[in-house]
Design a protein around this motif. Structure first.
Motif, PDB file in Angstrom:
ATOM      1  N   MET A   1       0.852  -1.174   0.000  1.00  0.00           N
ATOM      2  CA  MET A   1       0.000   0.000   0.000  1.00  0.00           C
ATOM      3  C   MET A   1       0.899   1.238   0.000  1.00  0.00           C
ATOM      4  N   ALA A   2       0.655   2.122  -0.920  1.00  0.00           N
ATOM      5  CA  ALA A   2       1.445   3.347  -1.028  1.00  0.00           C
ATOM      6  C   ALA A   2       0.563   4.537  -0.662  1.00  0.00           C
ATOM      7  N   LEU A   3       0.464   4.827   0.629  1.00  0.00           N
ATOM      8  CA  LEU A   3      -0.390   5.916   1.099  1.00  0.00           C
ATOM      9  C   LEU A   3       0.404   7.207   1.243  1.00  0.00           C
ATOM     10  N   ILE A   4      -0.211   8.289   0.813  1.00  0.00           N
ATOM     11  CA  ILE A   4       0.389   9.611   0.914  1.00  0.00           C
ATOM     12  C   ILE A   4      -0.654  10.551   1.503  1.00  0.00           C
ATOM     13  N   LEU A   5      -0.268  11.261   2.554  1.00  0.00           N
ATOM     14  CA  LEU A   5      -1.132  12.292   3.106  1.00  0.00           C
ATOM     15  C   LEU A   5      -0.640  13.632   2.583  1.00  0.00           C
ATOM     16  N   TYR A   6      -1.454  14.260   1.738  1.00  0.00           N
ATOM     17  CA  TYR A   6      -1.139  15.595   1.244  1.00  0.00           C
ATOM     18  C   TYR A   6      -1.674  16.594   2.247  1.00  0.00           C
ATOM     19  N   GLN A   7      -0.794  17.517   2.656  1.00  0.00           N
ATOM     20  CA  GLN A   7      -1.151  18.463   3.694  1.00  0.00           C
ATOM     21  C   GLN A   7      -0.401  19.774   3.513  1.00  0.00           C
ATOM     22  N   ARG A   8      -0.675  20.718   4.388  1.00  0.00           N
ATOM     23  CA  ARG A   8      -0.019  22.029   4.398  1.00  0.00           C
ATOM     24  C   ARG A   8       0.634  22.255   5.758  1.00  0.00           C
ATOM     25  N   ASP A   9       1.572  23.184   5.765  1.00  0.00           N
ATOM     26  CA  ASP A   9       2.111  23.672   7.033  1.00  0.00           C
ATOM     27  C   ASP A   9       1.029  24.467   7.738  1.00  0.00           C
ATOM     28  N   HIS A  10       1.026  24.429   9.069  1.00  0.00           N
ATOM     29  CA  HIS A  10       0.115  25.232   9.886  1.00  0.00           C
ATOM     30  C   HIS A  10      -1.348  25.014   9.498  1.00  0.00           C
ATOM     31  N   CYS A  11      -1.740  23.764   9.361  1.00  0.00           N
ATOM     32  CA  CYS A  11      -3.092  23.404   8.920  1.00  0.00           C
ATOM     33  C   CYS A  11      -3.782  22.618  10.046  1.00  0.00           C
ATOM     34  N   HIS A  12      -4.781  23.232  10.665  1.00  0.00           N
ATOM     35  CA  HIS A  12      -5.506  22.589  11.760  1.00  0.00           C
ATOM     36  C   HIS A  12      -6.200  21.311  11.286  1.00  0.00           C
ATOM     37  N   LEU A  18      -4.065  13.752  10.883  1.00  0.00           N
ATOM     38  CA  LEU A  18      -2.990  12.948  11.470  1.00  0.00           C
ATOM     39  C   LEU A  18      -3.468  12.213  12.721  1.00  0.00           C
ATOM     40  N   ALA A  19      -4.277  12.877  13.522  1.00  0.00           N
ATOM     41  CA  ALA A  19      -4.828  12.230  14.716  1.00  0.00           C
ATOM     42  C   ALA A  19      -5.746  11.070  14.332  1.00  0.00           C
ATOM     43  N   GLY A  45      -5.037  21.775  -3.713  1.00  0.00           N
ATOM     44  CA  GLY A  45      -5.415  23.066  -3.164  1.00  0.00           C
ATOM     45  C   GLY A  45      -6.348  23.062  -1.973  1.00  0.00           C
ATOM     46  N   LEU A  46      -7.608  23.364  -2.198  1.00  0.00           N
ATOM     47  CA  LEU A  46      -8.596  23.487  -1.128  1.00  0.00           C
ATOM     48  C   LEU A  46      -9.051  22.143  -0.565  1.00  0.00           C
ATOM     49  N   ARG A  47      -8.661  21.039  -1.194  1.00  0.00           N
ATOM     50  CA  ARG A  47      -9.092  19.713  -0.742  1.00  0.00           C
ATOM     51  C   ARG A  47      -8.291  19.197   0.448  1.00  0.00           C
ATOM     52  N   VAL A  48      -7.145  19.786   0.710  1.00  0.00           N
ATOM     53  CA  VAL A  48      -6.233  19.308   1.750  1.00  0.00           C
ATOM     54  C   VAL A  48      -6.913  19.323   3.110  1.00  0.00           C
ATOM     55  N   PRO A  49      -6.710  18.321   3.932  1.00  0.00           N
ATOM     56  CA  PRO A  49      -5.865  17.153   3.752  1.00  0.00           C
ATOM     57  C   PRO A  49      -6.539  16.082   2.887  1.00  0.00           C
ATOM     58  N   VAL A  50      -5.721  15.387   2.134  1.00  0.00           N
ATOM     59  CA  VAL A  50      -6.182  14.296   1.265  1.00  0.00           C
ATOM     60  C   VAL A  50      -5.260  13.109   1.485  1.00  0.00           C
ATOM     61  N   LEU A  51      -5.859  11.932   1.700  1.00  0.00           N
ATOM     62  CA  LEU A  51      -5.082  10.701   1.775  1.00  0.00           C
ATOM     63  C   LEU A  51      -5.196  10.016   0.424  1.00  0.00           C
ATOM     64  N   ARG A  52      -4.059   9.749  -0.184  1.00  0.00           N
ATOM     65  CA  ARG A  52      -4.025   9.124  -1.515  1.00  0.00           C
ATOM     66  C   ARG A  52      -3.466   7.719  -1.407  1.00  0.00           C
TER      67      ARG A  52
END
Length: 76
Positions: A1-12, A18-19, A45-52
């Motif tokens: 499984m190749a999971l990637i969490l796309y996220q931003r810095d300072h993103c609540h 992550l929790a 963009g606006l979809r973050v966070p996204v798990l791929r």
């Protein structure tokens, strides 16, 4: 499984994602920050966070919870 969490810095919401990943006990995933990547910014963009899941070519957009993550990752 190749999971990637796309996220931003300072993103609540990313912190909440992550929790949820920890509660769901998702075994391994890579964190990728989209802030300085124009292509990823355009895609997520606006979809973050996204798990791929690259192996299945599937995205799980926020909001998600531990149950949703377990189903998406086949951990049920």
């Amino acid at each position: 499984m190749a999971l990637i969490l796309y996220q931003r810095d300072h993103c609540h919401l990313c912190d909440l994602a992550l929790a949820a990943l920890a509660v769901a006990r998702v075994p391994e995933f890579e964190s990728v920050f989209i802030d300085d990547d124009d292509a990823l910014e355009a895609r997520y963009g606006l979809r973050v966070p996204v798990l791929r899941d690259d192996a299945r070519d599937a995205d799980l957009d926020w909001p998600f919870d531990a149950d949703g993550l377990r189903g998406f990752c086949g951990l049920e």
